[in-house]
Design an enzyme around this catalytic site. Structure first.
Site, mmCIF file in Angstrom:
data_model
loop_
_atom_site.group_PDB
_atom_site.id
_atom_site.type_symbol
_atom_site.label_atom_id
_atom_site.label_comp_id
_atom_site.label_asym_id
_atom_site.label_seq_id
_atom_site.Cartn_x
_atom_site.Cartn_y
_atom_site.Cartn_z
ATOM 1 N N HIS A 62 0.763 -1.196 0.021
ATOM 2 C CA HIS A 62 -0.098 0.095 -0.036
ATOM 3 C C HIS A 62 0.911 1.317 -0.117
ATOM 4 O O HIS A 62 1.709 1.486 1.072
ATOM 5 C CB HIS A 62 -0.932 -0.213 1.145
ATOM 6 N N ASP A 306 2.063 -7.135 2.349
ATOM 7 C CA ASP A 306 1.129 -6.288 2.792
ATOM 8 C C ASP A 306 1.508 -5.189 3.495
ATOM 9 O O ASP A 306 0.893 -4.825 4.505
ATOM 10 C CB ASP A 306 0.141 -7.253 3.746
#
Lengths: 425, 314, 190
Positions: A62, A306
Site C-alpha cells: 500500500h 502487505d
C-alpha cells in the site's frame, strides 16, 4: 556501467549456481563458470558469501499516494522497497481517490518513473468503483493504462453476484483478480483473533471462520467462472487447506501469505500492542505451523508483505480505534530468510516465492539470468546482522511489531536499468 | 509495631497482574478503612495535599461518587471530569488529554473508558498513578474487590465457595475481574446464561459453564446477577426480554435453587423485574446495598496503597 | 539474664508487673473519679499495656473501666516519606469522647510524634475534657513539646539504640530490652 561479479552464488527458482557474471549497460554480457577477468570495470565484486537473486517482487503493497501521503508516498515507498532489495512492487487501489480509473493508474506510474529509483511500480486497480462493491470498473481501459490486476483489498466484495460478474469480465481481458477474503458480517467491529487472547484483553474477536468462509466463496466462484483468482494474505490453517484441495481439483487459484503469519501469533497483541493489530489478525500457533507447511509443500505460491504504513497518531491511541496494518517492505527478505534458515523452505523456494511467481501471476516477465537478458538483480548478504530501528527504516511510518528486533540478512546491492545501487545501512 | 509491606505497583489496572497475597492484602486494608466510615467524623488526614482526578468517558454516578468519597475521606483533593461525547468529537485525543492532566500535577487519575486497554495505555504515558474504574469489556478491579469484601463479610471466608455469575458474561468486565480474583483465591466460579453470552474460551480461564439456571446456581453460596443490556437484543444475543426473564431471571422461585443461606449480589444498576425481581432485592439475602458501602472502603484502600510509601528519606 | 544480639535487659519479668501496678496506682491517685475515665491504648504496644493497667485497676477497685484502641497510621506525619506502607489496623473507640477524661497509653515515648498523631485522632471522636499520657518507658530525644504524666521508667538512650517492650501474650515473656539498631526500619519514632 560495467559490473563484474565473481564467486557469488546465483539463486533462481531452478537452483543454486556458482557462476560469474559480467554486466554491461544493463545487459548480462557473460555468464561464465570461470572467473571474469575484464579490465576497466566500474564495479567489481568478489565475495563467495553473497547471493545473487533475480530482483525481488512484492505483490502486495500500500503506497498510500494519492490521498494519504502523511503515511507514505510513492517515492518513500519505493525507497523502502530499495532498502528491502525489492525491484518491483504491485500497489493496491485503496488510495484517495481510489484507483478505479485510468487517470489514477497513469498518475501512479508517472510518479514512480519520476523518482528514478530502481523499482518498477505496477498498479493494481480496484474491482468496483470507489471500492463500494457495487459497480465494476472499466477493466479494459485500466489494463491499457498499466494496471496488472484488480483488487478491492482493504475490503472484500460482499455481494457474490457482483464478484462473479467481475471475475467473468476480468477473464475476458485475461486479468487476475486478487481477493481479500473476508465474511464481513462475522468480522465486523472485530479487533483481534477471536479466542483466548480476545477474551483476556476484553476485545471483540474476528473469528477465523470469517476468512474460511470468504476463501471458500472466492474459490467456488473461481471454479464457476474459470477465471484467475489470487487469494491475498492467507492466515488460517483451514484456509490453506481449502486452497490445497482446490488446486488438487484443478481449479486455477493462487495465493500469498505474509511474514507475520509465519512468525507471529495472536500473543503479540498482549499488552494492547497496536503495532501487532492487522487484518487478517495474527492467529494461533497451529496456524503458523499450517502456513509454514503450506509454503513448504507449494500450496502457498507467494510471500508478500502487505506493507500498510500508518502514522503514529493512528496507532498510539486506544486499541479499538487504532488502524489495522503493519509495514513490511524492509523486513520481507530477512524474515523469509529466517524460514530458509529454519529449514522450512530452501533458497530456490525463496527465489520462486519472492521473485518469479509473483511476476508470473501478474503477467510480468520475470528477470532471467542469462546472456543477453536485461539485468534485474538483488545481491544479498544472508549473514548481515542489523537492528530494525526507527532511524534505519526508510518508510515514512514505522508501525511494525518487529521494531527493535535484530534481523539477519540484507540486500546490499541492486543492479537494474543499467544502474548499480549500493543500498545504504 | 507496624508491619512493613511494600506495595510495588504504580497503578491499579487489573486483578490479573496481582498475586493472591496482594489481593488479600488490599482486602485487609479495606476492612480497616471500613471502621472510619462508621465514625461521626468521617475524615482522616492521611492523603492531605494529594490530588485525585476522576476522568470518566462513560457516565457513572455510582462509581464516580464512590471514588470521590473515598478520596475526600482521606483528605485528598478531588477534581471530576466527565468527558461528554461532544468534547471527544472536538478532536482531543486521549494522549493530549492525559498530557494536559499531567501538566496539572495530579497524583492519581481514576479512569473509566469504553475501550479496553485504555488504563494500561495511559499508565505507560504518565507518572501519575492510574486506577481502572472500568475499561471496555476488560476489567473493573475495584468492583470485584468490593464484591469479594462483601462475600467475606457474609460468608466469613473467601476460599472454597461456589460462586455463580448469571447473565451477559461476554460483555461484562465485572464478570471477568471477579473470575480472575475469585479463582486466584481458590473458589469455584460458574458462568450461567445463554451460550451467546458465554464463549467457550472462558473454560480456559477456569470458569465452569452452565446454560441452565437451575443447574448453574444449584448449591451456590453466592449468586451474582449481571445487568441485561437491551442493545444486545438487536444484535441477536437473545430473542426477547420475555424469553430471557423466563429462563434466567432470579426471582422468588429460582432463588431457591441456591443454598438456603446463599447471598445475592448485583453490581448495579438493576433492571427490576428483568434479570432480578423485587422479591429478591427486598429479601434479606440480597446484599446489594452492602456492596455500596464496601465500595468506598475498597477505593480508600487502593488510594492509600498507591499514594503512600514513596521514597524513604533515610 | 542473657545477652542476645547485643541486647540489654532493662526490666525483667519480676519487675515488669510492679511497674505496671505503680503506673495504675498513680493514674488512680490523680483521677479519683473513675466514672468518666477512659483508657485508650495506642496500637499495638500501647494496647497491650492498656489491658494490663485496666486489669490492675479492676483488681484494686473492682471497676471495669471503659477502654479503646487507636491506630495512628492514618494520622502519621511521615506517610509519604517512609518508603513503605505501614499496615492499617482498626481503631476501636466504644463511645464518644465528649467530656471524657482520657488517659492515652503507649509503651515507649521517644520523639513524641506518635502521641501528636494519637491526639489528632482522638479529636475526631469528640472533645475530651482532658487527655493525660501514660507510658512504660520514656527514652528521651523529644522532637515535639510533649511529655508524659505517668512514666514507668526514664531511660536515657542513644539514637543508635532501640527500646523494645515485650509482652507475654505476643512475645512470650514480659520484659523491656535495649538493642542496637541494625539498620532495619521500625515504627515511627514514638
Amino acid at each position: 556501467m560495467k559490473i563484474k561479479l565473481n564467486n557469488l552464488t546465483i539463486v533462481t527458482s531452478s537452483g543454486l549456481f556458482k557462476k560469474n557474471l559480467l554486466i554491461e549497460k544493463g545487459i548480462i554480457k557473460q555468464v561464465s563458470d570461470k572467473p571474469i577477468y575484464a579490465k576497466f570495470v566500474d564495479v567489481a565484486i568478489d565475495d563467495k558469501d553473497l547471493l545473487v537473486f533475480p530482483g525481488f517482487f512484492d505483490m502486495h503493497v500500500h503506497l498510500r499516494e494519492p490521498g494519504f501521503e502523511y503515511r507514505e508516498d510513492i517515492e518513500s515507498g519505493m525507497k523502502a522497497a530499495v532498502n528491502g532489495g525489492i525491484t518491483g512492487i504491485a500497489c493496491m487501489a485503496n488510495t484517495n481517490p481510489v484507483n478505479d480509473n485510468a487517470v489514477i493508474t497513469h498518475f501512479i506510474k508517472c510518479r514512480a518513473e519520476q523518482t528514478e529509483l530502481p523499482v518498477s511500480v505496477y498498479p493494481v486497480a480496484a474491482i468496483t468503483k470507489g471500492l463500494k462493491g457495487e459497480q465494476i470498473v472499466e477493466m479494459g481501459d485500466l489494463k491499457n493504462a498499466g494496471a496488472v490486476a484488480f483488487s478491492d483489498d482493504g475490503s472484500a466484495v460482499e455481494n457474490s453476484e457482483i464478484l462473479r460478474r467481475a471475475l467473468e469480465y476480468a477473464k475476458s481481458f485475461d486479468m487476475p483478480i486478487i481477493c481479500h477474503s473476508e465474511e464481513k458480517s462475522l468480522s465486523k467491529d472485530g479487533q483481534v483473533n477471536e479466542g483466548i487472547i480476545s477474551i483476556k484483553l476484553g476485545l471483540k474477536g474476528i473469528p477465523r471462520e470469517s476468512e474460511i468462509i470468504g476463501i471458500f466463496r472466492d474459490i467456488t466462484l473461481a471454479k464457476l467462472t474459470k477465471s484467475r483468482v489470487h487469494i491475498a494474505h492467507v492466515s488460517t490453517e483451514e484456509g490453506v487447506d481449502l486452497i490445497r484441495k482446490a488446486k488438487r481439483a484443478g481449479i486455477y487459484v493462487t495465493c500469498e501469505t505474509c511474514p507475520h503469519y509465519f512468525h507471529l501469533t495472536e500473543e503479540e497483541v498482549l499488552g494492547y500492542n497496536t503495532f501487532a493489530k492487522v487484518n487478517p489478525p495474527l492467529r494461533t500457533y497451529k496456524d503458523v505451523l499450517a502456513i509454514r507447511e503450506g509454503l513448504r509443500d507449494g500450496t502457498i505460491d507467494v510471500i508478500a508483505s502487505d506493507h500498510a504504513p500508518h502514522h503514529i497518531d493512528e496507532k498510539d491511541i486506544e486499541f479499538e480505534k487504532a488502524n489495522f496494518g503493519m509495514i513490511g517492505l524492509e523486513t520481507l527478505l530477512p524474515l523469509t530468510l529466517e524460514l530458509v534458515r529454519q529449514g522450512v523452505i530452501d533458497f530456490k523456494d525463496l527465489a520462486e516465492k519472492l521473485s518469479r511467481k509473483p511476476r508470473q501471476i501478474l503477467g510480468i516477465n520475470p528477470p532471467v539470468i542469462k546472456e543477453g537478458e536485461e539485468a534485474n538483480l538483488t545481491i544479498v548478504d544472508p549473514n548481515y546482522k542489523w537492528v530494525l530501528t526507527k532511524e534505519s527504516i526508510c518508510s515514512k511510518s514505522f508501525n511494525t511489531p518487529f521494531l527493535g528486533k535484530t534481523m539477519k540478512g540484507k540486500a546490499i546491492y541492486i543492479i537494474k536499468g543499467g544502474q548499480f545501487f549500493e543500498i545504504n545501512k | 509495631m507496624a508491619e512493613k509491606i511494600k506495595w510495588v505497583h504504580k497503578d491499579f489496572i487489573s486483578l490479573d497482574n496481582l498475586s493472591k497475597e496482594e489481593i488479600l492484602y488490599v482486602l485487609d486494608v479495606a476492612s480497616s478503612f471500613e471502621e472510619v466510615l462508621k465514625r461521626d467524623v468521617k475524615k482522616v488526614p492521611t492523603l492531605r495535599g494529594k490530588s485525585v482526578l476522576t476522568l470518566f468517558y462513560e457516565p457513572s454516578t455510582r462509581t464516580r461518587t464512590s471514588f470521590e468519597m473515598a478520596a475526600k475521606i482521606l483528605s485528598a483533593d478531588t477534581i471530576n471530569v466527565s468527558v461528554s461525547t461532544s468534547s471527544v468529537s472536538k478532536g482531543e485525543t486521549l494522549l493530549d488529554t492525559i498530557k494536559n492532566i499531567e501538566a496539572m500535577s495530579v497524583d492519581v487519575v481514576v479512569i473509566r473508558h469504553s475501550c479496553s486497554g485504555v488504563p494500561e495505555f495511559l499508565a505507560k504515558k504518565t507518572k501519575a498513578s492510574i486506577i481502572n474504574a472500568g475499561d471496555g469489556r476488560h476489567e473493573h478491579p475495584t468492583q470485584a474487590l468490593l464484591d469479594m469484601l462483601t462475600i467475606k463479610a457474609f460468608k466469613n471466608t473467601l476460599q472454597g465457595l461456589k460462586i455463580a455469575i448469571v447473565g451477559d458474561i461476554l460483555h461484562s468486565r465485572v464478570a471477568r475481574s471477579n473470575l480472575i480474583g475469585l479463582k486466584k483465591l481458590g473458589n469455584e466460579v460458574r458462568f450461567v446464561g445463554p451460550a451467546t453470552f458465554i464463549p467457550e474460551c472462558f473454560k480456559e480461564l477456569g470458569a465452569e459453564i452452565y446454560y441452565s439456571l437451575e443447574e448453574g446456581i444449584y448449591d451456590a453460596d453466592v449468586v451474582m446477577v449481571l445487568r441485561l443490556q437491551k442493545e444486545r437484543m438487536g444484535a441477536g444475543f437473545y430473542p426477547s426480554e420475555r424469553e430471557y426473564a423466563r429462563f434466567f431471571s432470579i426471582n422468588k422461585k429460582t432463588m431457591h435453587y441456591a443454598k438456603k443461606d446463599a447471598i445475592f449480589m448485583h453490581p448495579g444498576p438493576v433492571n427490576r423485574g428483568l434479570e432480578i425481581t423485587s422479591d429478591v432485592l427486598n429479601d434479606k439475602r440480597c446484599v446489594v446495598l452492602n456492596q455500596v458501602t464496601k465500595g468506598v472502603a475498597v477505593r480508600m484502600a487502593v488510594l492509600y496503597l498507591l499514594l503512600t510509601g514513596g521514597k524513604s528519606e533515610n | 539474664m542473657s545477652r542476645n544480639m547485643k541486647e540489654l535487659i532493662i526490666i525483667d519479668e519480676k519487675t515488669f508487673p510492679r511497674v505496671v501496678n505503680r503506673i495504675a496506682h498513680e493514674i488512680m491517685e490523680k483521677n479519683p473519679n473513675l466514672e468518666d475515665l477512659v483508657l485508650i491504648g495506642i496500637k499495638k504496644g500501647g494496647s497491650l499495656l492498656k489491658e494490663r493497667i485496666k486489669e490492675a485497676i479492676k483488681k484494686q477497685e473492682g471497676v471495669d473501666l471503659i477502654t479503646g484502641d487507636i491506630d495512628i497510621t492514618m494520622y502519621r506525619d511521615d506517610i509519604f516519606k517512609i518508603g513503605f506502607q505501614p499496615k492499617v489496623e482498626t481503631t476501636e473507640i466504644p463511645c464518644s469522647l465528649d467530656n471524657k477524661n482520657v488517659v492515652l497509653i503507649d509503651d515507649v515515648l521517644y520523639t513524641g510524634r506518635t502521641v501528636r498523631a494519637a491526639i489528632d485522632a482522638l479529636f475526631d471522636f469528640g472533645r475530651p475534657k482532658r487527655i493525660q499520657l501514660a507510658v512504660f518507658i520514656d527514652r528521651g530525644h523529644r522532637e515535639l513539646p510533649i511529655q508524659a504524666d505517668f512514666v514507668g521508667k526514664f531511660l536515657p538512650t542513644s539514637k543508635k539504640e532501640i527500646v523494645v517492650v515485650m509482652f507475654k501474650e505476643e512475645d512470650g515473656k514480659d520484659c523491656v530490652v535495649l538493642r542496637e539498631k541494625n539498620g532495619r526500619k521500625n515504627k515511627m519514632g514514638s
